[in-house]
Design a protein around this motif. Sequence first.
Motif, PDB file in Angstrom:
ATOM      1  N   ALA A 195     -10.910  17.580 -14.929  1.00 29.52           N
ATOM      2  CA  ALA A 195     -11.496  18.835 -15.402  1.00 29.52           C
ATOM      3  C   ALA A 195     -10.500  19.657 -16.206  1.00 29.52           C
ATOM      4  O   ALA A 195      -9.284  19.534 -16.041  1.00 29.52           O
ATOM      5  N   ASN A 196     -11.059  20.511 -17.031  1.00 27.83           N
ATOM      6  CA  ASN A 196     -10.288  21.529 -17.733  1.00 27.83           C
ATOM      7  C   ASN A 196     -10.401  22.808 -16.905  1.00 27.83           C
ATOM      8  O   ASN A 196     -11.510  23.213 -16.547  1.00 27.83           O
ATOM      9  N   VAL A 197      -9.284  23.428 -16.590  1.00 21.44           N
ATOM     10  CA  VAL A 197      -9.274  24.665 -15.801  1.00 21.44           C
ATOM     11  C   VAL A 197      -8.649  25.756 -16.656  1.00 21.44           C
ATOM     12  O   VAL A 197      -7.537  25.607 -17.145  1.00 21.44           O
ATOM     13  N   THR A 198      -9.389  26.858 -16.830  1.00 21.09           N
ATOM     14  CA  THR A 198      -8.904  27.993 -17.614  1.00 21.09           C
ATOM     15  C   THR A 198      -8.926  29.235 -16.744  1.00 21.09           C
ATOM     16  O   THR A 198      -9.979  29.628 -16.238  1.00 21.09           O
ATOM     17  N   LEU A 199      -7.756  29.859 -16.559  1.00 20.76           N
ATOM     18  CA  LEU A 199      -7.642  31.100 -15.791  1.00 20.76           C
ATOM     19  C   LEU A 199      -7.435  32.248 -16.762  1.00 20.76           C
ATOM     20  O   LEU A 199      -6.659  32.124 -17.716  1.00 20.76           O
ATOM     21  N   ARG A 200      -8.116  33.362 -16.498  1.00 22.62           N
ATOM     22  CA  ARG A 200      -7.969  34.561 -17.330  1.00 22.62           C
ATOM     23  C   ARG A 200      -7.627  35.739 -16.440  1.00 22.62           C
ATOM     24  O   ARG A 200      -8.321  36.004 -15.456  1.00 22.62           O
ATOM     25  N   ILE A 201      -6.549  36.440 -16.802  1.00 20.54           N
ATOM     26  CA  ILE A 201      -6.085  37.592 -16.030  1.00 20.54           C
ATOM     27  C   ILE A 201      -6.080  38.809 -16.945  1.00 20.54           C
ATOM     28  O   ILE A 201      -5.541  38.769 -18.053  1.00 20.54           O
ATOM     29  N   ILE A 202      -6.688  39.873 -16.474  1.00 20.73           N
ATOM     30  CA  ILE A 202      -6.739  41.120 -17.243  1.00 20.73           C
ATOM     31  C   ILE A 202      -5.402  41.837 -17.110  1.00 20.73           C
ATOM     32  O   ILE A 202      -4.814  41.886 -16.023  1.00 20.73           O
ATOM     33  N   LYS A 203      -4.936  42.410 -18.197  1.00 23.86           N
ATOM     34  CA  LYS A 203      -3.646  43.116 -18.234  1.00 23.86           C
ATOM     35  C   LYS A 203      -3.557  44.156 -17.116  1.00 23.86           C
ATOM     36  O   LYS A 203      -4.503  44.888 -16.844  1.00 23.86           O
TER      37      LYS A 203
END
Length: 134
Positions: free
Chosen positions: A88-96
């Motif tokens: 799988a492709n795993v993408t994490l996004r964190i807000i500033k």
Amino acid sequence: MESREFVLEADRVDFKRGRFAYVNFSTNFVSMHGNRATIQFAFNSPYAGPNGIGGLTVDGTAFNVQMKTDSKGNVTFSMMVQGTGVSANVTLRIIKDTNRCTAIVTPNFNSNRTTFTGVLYPESESNVYKGRAL
């Protein structure tokens, strides 16, 4: 995240077609330790599941790891995870300036995308319970 030792403790898991569930953060997580990644979900049900706690746990090797920061300071961390039971492709996004995080897990062999939403912790500050991996 730069040290590659983190855990996203999820309090919500979203599935395709808009279905979602509020979950226990100690048994629903995405983690990384060096080049090893773990994806686990578990639900409160009478069925033990393959991991023994009502869900699924998969371990794999992370590669093609990339981390980018946009002009607003939000961070996107992506990796491919390959192992027994996972590709799988795993993408994490964190807000500033927060530790709220979203991880989108997109399998390579089907369209069953899963999104984990919760709080990102350094591995040393996390308190998760890992079930039996495939």
